[in-house]
Write a protein that holds these residues in place. Structure first.
Motif, PDB file in Angstrom:
ATOM      1  N   MET A   1      25.483  23.820 -36.822  1.00  0.00           N
ATOM      2  CA  MET A   1      25.183  25.399 -36.981  1.00  0.00           C
ATOM      3  C   MET A   1      23.903  25.740 -36.212  1.00  0.00           C
ATOM      4  N   ASN A   2      22.597  24.916 -36.717  1.00  0.00           N
ATOM      5  CA  ASN A   2      21.444  25.135 -36.005  1.00  0.00           C
ATOM      6  C   ASN A   2      21.505  25.243 -34.653  1.00  0.00           C
ATOM      7  N   ASP A   3      22.404  24.378 -34.112  1.00  0.00           N
ATOM      8  CA  ASP A   3      22.410  24.373 -32.591  1.00  0.00           C
ATOM      9  C   ASP A   3      22.921  25.522 -32.282  1.00  0.00           C
ATOM     10  N   GLU A   4      24.018  26.154 -32.754  1.00  0.00           N
ATOM     11  CA  GLU A   4      24.687  27.518 -32.518  1.00  0.00           C
ATOM     12  C   GLU A   4      23.674  28.508 -32.517  1.00  0.00           C
ATOM     13  N   ARG A   5      22.788  28.481 -33.599  1.00  0.00           N
ATOM     14  CA  ARG A   5      21.666  29.608 -33.678  1.00  0.00           C
ATOM     15  C   ARG A   5      20.595  29.539 -32.776  1.00  0.00           C
ATOM     16  N   GLU A   6      20.336  28.381 -32.428  1.00  0.00           N
ATOM     17  CA  GLU A   6      19.438  28.331 -31.128  1.00  0.00           C
ATOM     18  C   GLU A   6      20.140  29.006 -29.987  1.00  0.00           C
ATOM     19  N   LEU A   7      21.439  28.584 -29.718  1.00  0.00           N
ATOM     20  CA  LEU A   7      22.011  28.904 -28.392  1.00  0.00           C
ATOM     21  C   LEU A   7      22.258  30.565 -28.404  1.00  0.00           C
ATOM     22  N   ILE A   8      22.430  31.094 -29.694  1.00  0.00           N
ATOM     23  CA  ILE A   8      22.438  32.565 -29.931  1.00  0.00           C
ATOM     24  C   ILE A   8      21.147  33.194 -29.630  1.00  0.00           C
ATOM     25  N   GLU A   9      20.006  32.594 -30.081  1.00  0.00           N
ATOM     26  CA  GLU A   9      18.807  33.162 -29.648  1.00  0.00           C
ATOM     27  C   GLU A   9      18.429  32.879 -28.221  1.00  0.00           C
ATOM     28  N   LEU A  10      18.917  32.116 -27.549  1.00  0.00           N
ATOM     29  CA  LEU A  10      18.606  31.901 -26.198  1.00  0.00           C
ATOM     30  C   LEU A  10      19.547  32.943 -25.514  1.00  0.00           C
ATOM     31  N   ALA A  11      20.688  33.031 -25.766  1.00  0.00           N
ATOM     32  CA  ALA A  11      21.660  33.967 -25.251  1.00  0.00           C
ATOM     33  C   ALA A  11      21.040  35.657 -25.405  1.00  0.00           C
ATOM     34  N   ARG A  12      20.479  35.806 -26.665  1.00  0.00           N
ATOM     35  CA  ARG A  12      20.011  37.021 -26.871  1.00  0.00           C
ATOM     36  C   ARG A  12      18.964  37.116 -25.692  1.00  0.00           C
ATOM     37  N   ASN A  13      18.152  36.283 -25.442  1.00  0.00           N
ATOM     38  CA  ASN A  13      17.079  36.337 -24.565  1.00  0.00           C
ATOM     39  C   ASN A  13      17.491  36.268 -22.930  1.00  0.00           C
ATOM     40  N   GLY A  14      18.871  36.220 -22.656  1.00  0.00           N
ATOM     41  CA  GLY A  14      19.530  36.478 -21.368  1.00  0.00           C
ATOM     42  C   GLY A  14      19.715  35.138 -20.655  1.00  0.00           C
ATOM     43  N   ASP A  15      19.749  33.846 -21.738  1.00  0.00           N
ATOM     44  CA  ASP A  15      19.989  32.702 -21.255  1.00  0.00           C
ATOM     45  C   ASP A  15      21.551  32.449 -20.971  1.00  0.00           C
ATOM     46  N   ARG A  16      22.016  32.650 -19.685  1.00  0.00           N
ATOM     47  CA  ARG A  16      23.690  32.584 -19.424  1.00  0.00           C
ATOM     48  C   ARG A  16      24.123  31.490 -19.528  1.00  0.00           C
ATOM     49  N   SER A  17      23.404  30.039 -19.630  1.00  0.00           N
ATOM     50  CA  SER A  17      24.112  28.866 -19.891  1.00  0.00           C
ATOM     51  C   SER A  17      24.234  28.659 -21.287  1.00  0.00           C
ATOM     52  N   ALA A  18      23.209  29.321 -21.990  1.00  0.00           N
ATOM     53  CA  ALA A  18      23.475  29.200 -23.407  1.00  0.00           C
ATOM     54  C   ALA A  18      24.743  29.882 -23.872  1.00  0.00           C
ATOM     55  N   PHE A  19      24.972  31.110 -23.406  1.00  0.00           N
ATOM     56  CA  PHE A  19      26.082  31.972 -23.696  1.00  0.00           C
ATOM     57  C   PHE A  19      27.416  31.261 -23.210  1.00  0.00           C
ATOM     58  N   ARG A  20      27.259  30.575 -22.159  1.00  0.00           N
ATOM     59  CA  ARG A  20      28.566  29.798 -21.595  1.00  0.00           C
ATOM     60  C   ARG A  20      28.762  28.801 -22.684  1.00  0.00           C
ATOM     61  N   THR A  21      27.825  28.051 -23.169  1.00  0.00           N
ATOM     62  CA  THR A  21      28.054  27.015 -24.183  1.00  0.00           C
ATOM     63  C   THR A  21      28.916  27.629 -25.413  1.00  0.00           C
ATOM     64  N   LEU A  22      28.370  29.030 -25.749  1.00  0.00           N
ATOM     65  CA  LEU A  22      29.122  29.614 -26.905  1.00  0.00           C
ATOM     66  C   LEU A  22      30.602  29.940 -26.482  1.00  0.00           C
ATOM     67  N   VAL A  23      30.687  30.253 -25.396  1.00  0.00           N
ATOM     68  CA  VAL A  23      32.052  30.683 -24.900  1.00  0.00           C
ATOM     69  C   VAL A  23      32.906  29.321 -24.762  1.00  0.00           C
ATOM     70  N   ASP A  24      32.319  28.193 -24.390  1.00  0.00           N
ATOM     71  CA  ASP A  24      33.284  27.170 -24.409  1.00  0.00           C
ATOM     72  C   ASP A  24      33.449  26.742 -25.699  1.00  0.00           C
ATOM     73  N   SER A  25      32.645  26.932 -26.626  1.00  0.00           N
ATOM     74  CA  SER A  25      32.986  26.571 -27.987  1.00  0.00           C
ATOM     75  C   SER A  25      34.114  27.376 -28.786  1.00  0.00           C
ATOM     76  N   HIS A  26      34.234  28.887 -28.321  1.00  0.00           N
ATOM     77  CA  HIS A  26      34.954  29.650 -28.919  1.00  0.00           C
ATOM     78  C   HIS A  26      36.029  30.183 -28.353  1.00  0.00           C
ATOM     79  N   LYS A  27      36.296  29.886 -27.004  1.00  0.00           N
ATOM     80  CA  LYS A  27      37.171  30.447 -26.275  1.00  0.00           C
ATOM     81  C   LYS A  27      38.557  30.241 -26.720  1.00  0.00           C
ATOM     82  N   ARG A  28      39.022  29.201 -27.232  1.00  0.00           N
ATOM     83  CA  ARG A  28      40.365  28.721 -27.567  1.00  0.00           C
ATOM     84  C   ARG A  28      40.725  29.604 -28.947  1.00  0.00           C
ATOM     85  N   GLN A  29      39.956  29.482 -29.824  1.00  0.00           N
ATOM     86  CA  GLN A  29      39.934  30.294 -31.063  1.00  0.00           C
ATOM     87  C   GLN A  29      40.244  31.774 -30.754  1.00  0.00           C
ATOM     88  N   VAL A  30      39.438  32.464 -29.877  1.00  0.00           N
ATOM     89  CA  VAL A  30      39.489  33.955 -29.529  1.00  0.00           C
ATOM     90  C   VAL A  30      40.975  34.064 -28.657  1.00  0.00           C
TER      91      VAL A  30
END
Lengths: 280, 196
Positions: free
Chosen positions: B1-30
């Motif tokens: 979960m800590n990793d996810e928080r870091e990814l969220i923080e990076l995505a907030r600052n416009g890091d597209r690859s961090a957002f991509r990782t978040l999408v890959d983790s959750h796309k099936r559930q959604v």
């Protein structure tokens, strides 16, 4: 435990969310009560049927291309910027308040100048702007000279008032949430009262707008009248199917779109009038 | 979960690859939640992407009080409720088409080789979809979250910001309505039909 208590726990029992004591009481009750037992088993059987549902699995290409498809759409979707420390500061808040205040003064001045201009127009005709909400007498009768310009404007103002009030009423109704508990005891008496008032107004407007230039507005008044009739006949409490019918009719007749278009036309006319006055 | 928080923080600052990782983790559930709620692949695909676009736009406002996955679930549920409300105003023929699409998609993936069983399986799927389509948007959302996504009643209440009592009431109404719609199957839970 009685049958009513048992019914309240049915859902939790179905999904095994009862506490141990509740579970014991629930089990004891359904062992003794045939109707509750049948209700529980019937619902349980339904859930077993629902377990047969199969989700379709998309092809692997769907997942492979998922990000590429999404990224194309993200290109045109800028991310919301987090609030900076400046946005939390007193300076920012003061500036925001000043902007709101200045905007308010500006809008107020614009509005009052338009109002004054209309008042002057009426004053020139030795007449007073009528109170549209209360007076149901056709305004043309109040005009001693039978001036068509005045009569037309008074009717337009009255129609605008009718549309505004109807819009608020309709919006309030279609935004009600049928799934909330509060609606079970919702009181529609206010809606029916306002509807009845507006229906009276519609009766006058239909006649007053019977001119070639006002055909579109007249047609909208008639459309709205049908909706208002439905609202006026709502039961006093919790008439959900009728509310749903009103929503569908509003949607099918494009009522809100037509009202918005009419507001836009009115605004444009007022702007034109203002420009003409300034030119003169 | 800590990793996810870091990814969220990076995505907030416009890091597209961090957002991509978040999408890959959750796309099936959604996607699957959207599919459960809407009933067909095309709408589910479209809506799942809409959810991630909304998440991307508003990630700055995600405060991290709930899990990121729950936040996405909430956006999905709300988008689906809106969409289904609008869709309820469409004609019956379009609803029928939607169910047919879902049925056809499933039949294509069916491994059943016996024609009779295949037909029976198709009929059950069609009837279940039909029964689900009779629920109101909120009844369906609560039912799907509880029955197919295994969220507790309390979690559903928190996610949709409604009282526990409302969740129970919606779920009760949903199950009763499904029971009525599927009464045809009840005599034999081996999914045979009544022979009266």
């Amino acid at each position: 435990m009685n049958c009513k208590d048992c019914e309240k726990l049915l859902v939790e029992a179905l999904y095994d969310e009862l506490s141990a004591p509740q579970k014991q009481q629930f089990q004891a009750h359904i062992d003794d009560c045939k109707s509750c037992r049948e209700a529980f088993l019937g619902m349980q059987a339904t859930l077993q049927i629902m377990n047969k549902r199969e989700r379709s699995e998309p092809q692997s290409a769907f997942w492979d291309n998922y990000w590429d498809n999404l990224e194309d759409k993200l290109e045109v979707s800028p991310t919301a910027r987090p609030k900076t420390a400046f946005m939390h500061s007193w300076t920012f808040r003061l500036m925001a308040a000043a902007v709101v205040l200045i905007s308010g003064i500006f809008i107020g001045r614009e509005w009052s100048s338009l109002d004054r201009q209309l008042s002057e127009d009426f004053a020139q005709e030795n007449l007073v702007v009528p109170d549209n909400r209360q007076n149901n007498v056709p305004q043309i009768l109040n005009n001693p000279q039978g001036n068509p310009s005045f009569a037309s404007r008074a009717v337009q103002m009255r129609a605008a008032n009718y549309l505004d009030r109807s819009k608020v009423l309709v919006l309030g109704l279609i935004n009600l949430d049928e799934d909330t508990d509060e609606l079970d005891s919702f009181d529609f008496s206010q809606h029916t009262r306002v509807s009845n008032e507006l229906l009276q107004e519609a009766g006058y407007l239909k006649q007053a707008l019977n001119t070639p230039q006002s055909r579109r507005l007249q047609s909208l008044v008639v459309d709205l009248e049908a909706i208002l009739l439905e609202i006026a006949t709502l039961s006093q409490q919790s008439d959900i199917p009728s509310v749903e019918r009103v929503r569908t009719d509003v949607e099918n007749r494009g009522i809100l779109f037509k009202i918005n278009m009419e507001e836009l036309r009115r605004q444009l006319k007022e702007n034109d009038l203002k420009t003409q006055q300034e030119t003169i | 979960m800590n990793d996810e928080r870091e990814l969220i923080e990076l995505a907030r600052n416009g890091d597209r690859s961090a957002f991509r990782t978040l999408v890959d983790s959750h796309k099936r559930q959604v996607y699957y939640l959207a599919l459960d709620l809407l009933g067909n692949h095309h709408d589910a695909e479209d809506l799942s992407q809409e959810v991630f676009i909304k998440a991307y736009r508003s990630i700055a406002h995600f405060r991290g009080e709930a899990k990121f996955g729950s936040w996405l679930y909430r956006i999905t549920a709300n988008c689906c409720i809106d969409r289904r409300r609008k869709k309820q105003l469409m004609t019956l023929s379009l609803d029928h088409q939607e169910n047919s699409d879902a049925l056809e998609a499933r039949s294509l993936m069916s491994n059943t080789t016996h024609p009779e069983k295949k037909m029976e399986a198709q009929t059950i799927q069609k009837d279940i979809e039909q029964a689900l389509s009779q629920l109101s948007p909120r009844e369906r959302t609560v039912f799907v979250l509880r029955h197919y996504n295994d969220l507790s009643l309390k979690e559903i209440g928190q996610m949709l910001e409604i009282a526990d009592g409302t969740v129970k009431s919606l779920l009760y109404r949903a199950v009763r309505r499904l029971q009525k719609e599927l009464a045809y199957y009840r005599s034999d839970l081996g999914i045979g039909k009544e022979t009266n």
